[in-house]
Motif scaffolding. Structure first.
Motif, PDB file in Angstrom:
ATOM      1  N   CYS A 126     -45.615 -30.082 -20.314  1.00 24.67           N
ATOM      2  CA  CYS A 126     -44.408 -30.497 -21.035  1.00 24.67           C
ATOM      3  C   CYS A 126     -43.199 -29.710 -20.523  1.00 24.67           C
ATOM      4  CB  CYS A 126     -44.599 -30.283 -22.527  1.00 24.67           C
ATOM      5  SG  CYS A 126     -46.006 -31.218 -23.172  1.00 24.67           S
ATOM      6  N   ASP A 127     -43.472 -28.689 -19.716  1.00 28.87           N
ATOM      7  CA  ASP A 127     -42.423 -27.880 -19.104  1.00 28.87           C
ATOM      8  C   ASP A 127     -42.748 -27.760 -17.614  1.00 28.87           C
ATOM      9  OD1 ASP A 127     -40.258 -26.242 -18.764  1.00 28.87           O
ATOM     10  OD2 ASP A 127     -41.273 -24.443 -19.501  1.00 28.87           O
ATOM     11  N   PRO A 128     -42.630 -28.882 -16.883  1.00 30.31           N
ATOM     12  CA  PRO A 128     -43.160 -28.946 -15.517  1.00 30.31           C
ATOM     13  C   PRO A 128     -42.316 -28.189 -14.506  1.00 30.31           C
ATOM     14  CG  PRO A 128     -41.947 -30.939 -16.000  1.00 30.31           C
ATOM     15  CD  PRO A 128     -41.939 -30.120 -17.273  1.00 30.31           C
ATOM     16  N   ASN A 129     -42.904 -27.938 -13.320  1.00 36.41           N
ATOM     17  CA  ASN A 129     -42.122 -27.320 -12.244  1.00 36.41           C
ATOM     18  C   ASN A 129     -41.931 -28.272 -11.052  1.00 36.41           C
ATOM     19  OD1 ASN A 129     -44.688 -27.198 -11.164  1.00 36.41           O
ATOM     20  ND2 ASN A 129     -44.852 -24.973 -11.248  1.00 36.41           N
ATOM     21  N   THR A 130     -42.430 -29.530 -11.201  1.00 38.32           N
ATOM     22  CA  THR A 130     -42.161 -30.524 -10.163  1.00 38.32           C
ATOM     23  C   THR A 130     -41.656 -31.810 -10.806  1.00 38.32           C
ATOM     24  OG1 THR A 130     -44.309 -31.654 -10.109  1.00 38.32           O
ATOM     25  CG2 THR A 130     -44.114 -29.647  -8.805  1.00 38.32           C
ATOM     26  N   PHE A 131     -41.033 -32.654 -10.010  1.00 39.45           N
ATOM     27  CA  PHE A 131     -40.647 -33.990 -10.460  1.00 39.45           C
ATOM     28  C   PHE A 131     -40.994 -34.992  -9.367  1.00 39.45           C
ATOM     29  CE2 PHE A 131     -36.818 -34.794  -7.894  1.00 39.45           C
ATOM     30  CZ  PHE A 131     -36.476 -33.512  -7.485  1.00 39.45           C
ATOM     31  N   VAL A 132     -41.070 -36.259  -9.766  1.00 41.81           N
ATOM     32  CA  VAL A 132     -41.488 -37.306  -8.836  1.00 41.81           C
ATOM     33  C   VAL A 132     -40.282 -38.097  -8.365  1.00 41.81           C
ATOM     34  CG1 VAL A 132     -42.927 -39.357  -8.549  1.00 41.81           C
ATOM     35  CG2 VAL A 132     -43.704 -37.500 -10.007  1.00 41.81           C
ATOM     36  N   LYS A 133     -40.214 -38.310  -7.061  1.00 40.20           N
ATOM     37  CA  LYS A 133     -39.192 -39.167  -6.472  1.00 40.20           C
ATOM     38  C   LYS A 133     -39.788 -39.784  -5.221  1.00 40.20           C
ATOM     39  CE  LYS A 133     -35.393 -38.008  -4.190  1.00 40.20           C
ATOM     40  NZ  LYS A 133     -34.234 -37.180  -3.822  1.00 40.20           N
ATOM     41  N   ASP A 134     -39.547 -41.070  -5.012  1.00 45.99           N
ATOM     42  CA  ASP A 134     -40.043 -41.739  -3.796  1.00 45.99           C
ATOM     43  C   ASP A 134     -41.528 -41.467  -3.543  1.00 45.99           C
ATOM     44  OD1 ASP A 134     -37.435 -42.569  -3.414  1.00 45.99           O
ATOM     45  OD2 ASP A 134     -36.946 -40.866  -2.147  1.00 45.99           O
ATOM     46  N   PHE A 135     -42.350 -41.539  -4.580  1.00 49.74           N
ATOM     47  CA  PHE A 135     -43.790 -41.326  -4.448  1.00 49.74           C
ATOM     48  C   PHE A 135     -44.119 -39.975  -3.820  1.00 49.74           C
ATOM     49  CE2 PHE A 135     -43.096 -45.913  -4.479  1.00 49.74           C
ATOM     50  CZ  PHE A 135     -43.897 -46.271  -5.541  1.00 49.74           C
ATOM     51  N   SER A 136     -43.374 -38.962  -4.212  1.00 57.08           N
ATOM     52  CA  SER A 136     -43.623 -37.604  -3.745  1.00 57.08           C
ATOM     53  C   SER A 136     -43.311 -36.635  -4.879  1.00 57.08           C
ATOM     54  CB  SER A 136     -42.719 -37.259  -2.561  1.00 57.08           C
ATOM     55  OG  SER A 136     -42.902 -38.176  -1.513  1.00 57.08           O
ATOM     56  N   ASP A 137     -43.893 -35.450  -4.807  1.00 54.85           N
ATOM     57  CA  ASP A 137     -43.585 -34.401  -5.774  1.00 54.85           C
ATOM     58  C   ASP A 137     -42.594 -33.420  -5.149  1.00 54.85           C
ATOM     59  OD1 ASP A 137     -45.349 -35.191  -7.919  1.00 54.85           O
ATOM     60  OD2 ASP A 137     -46.998 -34.615  -6.610  1.00 54.85           O
ATOM     61  N   PHE A 138     -41.533 -33.144  -5.884  1.00 51.54           N
ATOM     62  CA  PHE A 138     -40.510 -32.200  -5.440  1.00 51.54           C
ATOM     63  C   PHE A 138     -40.441 -31.024  -6.412  1.00 51.54           C
ATOM     64  CE2 PHE A 138     -39.268 -36.119  -3.439  1.00 51.54           C
ATOM     65  CZ  PHE A 138     -38.655 -35.741  -2.250  1.00 51.54           C
ATOM     66  N   ALA A 139     -39.966 -29.875  -5.924  1.00 43.70           N
ATOM     67  CA  ALA A 139     -39.840 -28.698  -6.779  1.00 43.70           C
ATOM     68  C   ALA A 139     -38.641 -28.865  -7.721  1.00 43.70           C
ATOM     69  CB  ALA A 139     -39.658 -27.449  -5.924  1.00 43.70           C
ATOM     70  N   LEU A 140     -38.912 -28.758  -9.012  1.00 45.85           N
ATOM     71  CA  LEU A 140     -37.866 -28.878 -10.026  1.00 45.85           C
ATOM     72  C   LEU A 140     -37.084 -27.567 -10.149  1.00 45.85           C
ATOM     73  CD1 LEU A 140     -36.873 -30.830 -12.301  1.00 45.85           C
ATOM     74  CD2 LEU A 140     -38.591 -29.816 -13.789  1.00 45.85           C
ATOM     75  N   ARG A 141     -37.733 -26.498  -9.768  1.00 48.63           N
ATOM     76  CA  ARG A 141     -37.110 -25.167  -9.754  1.00 48.63           C
ATOM     77  C   ARG A 141     -37.786 -24.371  -8.640  1.00 48.63           C
ATOM     78  NH1 ARG A 141     -41.183 -22.214 -11.677  1.00 48.63           N
ATOM     79  NH2 ARG A 141     -42.441 -22.886 -13.437  1.00 48.63           N
ATOM     80  N   ASN A 142     -37.337 -23.156  -8.403  1.00 48.20           N
ATOM     81  CA  ASN A 142     -38.025 -22.332  -7.404  1.00 48.20           C
ATOM     82  C   ASN A 142     -39.451 -22.055  -7.881  1.00 48.20           C
ATOM     83  OD1 ASN A 142     -35.767 -22.182  -5.750  1.00 48.20           O
ATOM     84  ND2 ASN A 142     -35.017 -20.324  -6.766  1.00 48.20           N
ATOM     85  N   ILE A 143     -40.403 -22.227  -6.983  1.00 49.01           N
ATOM     86  CA  ILE A 143     -41.813 -22.038  -7.327  1.00 49.01           C
ATOM     87  C   ILE A 143     -42.377 -20.942  -6.436  1.00 49.01           C
ATOM     88  CG2 ILE A 143     -44.098 -23.143  -7.281  1.00 49.01           C
ATOM     89  CD1 ILE A 143     -42.648 -25.816  -7.816  1.00 49.01           C
ATOM     90  N   LYS A 144     -43.125 -20.042  -7.069  1.00 49.18           N
ATOM     91  CA  LYS A 144     -43.708 -18.929  -6.324  1.00 49.18           C
ATOM     92  C   LYS A 144     -45.116 -19.258  -5.851  1.00 49.18           C
ATOM     93  CE  LYS A 144     -41.042 -14.987  -7.109  1.00 49.18           C
ATOM     94  NZ  LYS A 144     -39.953 -15.658  -6.397  1.00 49.18           N
ATOM     95  N   GLU A 145     -45.489 -18.668  -4.734  1.00 54.40           N
ATOM     96  CA  GLU A 145     -46.846 -18.790  -4.221  1.00 54.40           C
ATOM     97  C   GLU A 145     -47.843 -18.461  -5.335  1.00 54.40           C
ATOM     98  OE1 GLU A 145     -47.544 -16.169  -0.939  1.00 54.40           O
ATOM     99  OE2 GLU A 145     -49.709 -16.512  -1.008  1.00 54.40           O
ATOM    100  N   GLY A 146     -48.866 -19.305  -5.489  1.00 50.49           N
ATOM    101  CA  GLY A 146     -49.895 -19.049  -6.496  1.00 50.49           C
ATOM    102  C   GLY A 146     -49.675 -19.757  -7.814  1.00 50.49           C
ATOM    103  N   GLU A 147     -48.457 -20.269  -8.070  1.00 54.76           N
ATOM    104  CA  GLU A 147     -48.195 -20.990  -9.313  1.00 54.76           C
ATOM    105  C   GLU A 147     -48.888 -22.348  -9.300  1.00 54.76           C
ATOM    106  OE1 GLU A 147     -44.324 -21.487 -11.309  1.00 54.76           O
ATOM    107  OE2 GLU A 147     -43.557 -20.031  -9.883  1.00 54.76           O
TER     108      GLU A 147
END
Ligand SMILES: [Zn+2]
Length: 126
Positions: free
Chosen positions: A74-95
């Protein structure tokens, strides 16, 4: 070294985890959309597979690994666009990578949510 890895998740079964840092807005994962389904085929899928059917831009697509293992939050870190997942915010290795399934409104969706977020809505509905 792949950009993402599938492993056990605290949220639900398997999850997809970042193998490196991603910057906000960066492309993380392109979906393999070679398995497009008709509405009839989508409705006939067994329940365990149905959860992997994404309804996006008028298409039913059976998600393949690794994209199929991206858990809902409900508090995601990716979003979908053009059938792909993009980073909604900066994401750290291991998340763990998470997506808000209710933004991909599969009409019959009604799943219990276990994301553990403070913003959790409890149930995921299309
Ligand atoms: Zn939740």
């Amino acid at each position: 070294m792949p950009d993402v890895i599938v492993k056990e998740s605290k949220i639900n079964g398997k999850g997809v985890f970042a193998c490196r840092d991603f910057k906000k807005g960066e492309l993380i994962l392109k979906w393999d959309i070679s398995h497009e389904l008709s509405e009839e085929e989508a409705n006939k899928m067994p329940d365990e597979e149905k959860r992997y059917v994404a309804f996006w831009e008028g298409k039913y697509v059976l998600q393949l690994p690794p994209a199929r293992f991206v858990n809902h939050s409900c508090d995601p870190n990716t979003f979908v666009k053009d059938f792909s997942d993009f980073a909604l915010r900066n994401i750290k290795e291991g998340e763990e990578l998470t997506s808000d399934y209710s933004k991909e409104p599969e009409p019959n969706m009604n799943m219990k949510c276990n994301c553990g977020s403070e913003k959790c809505r409890g149930v995921i509905r299309g």
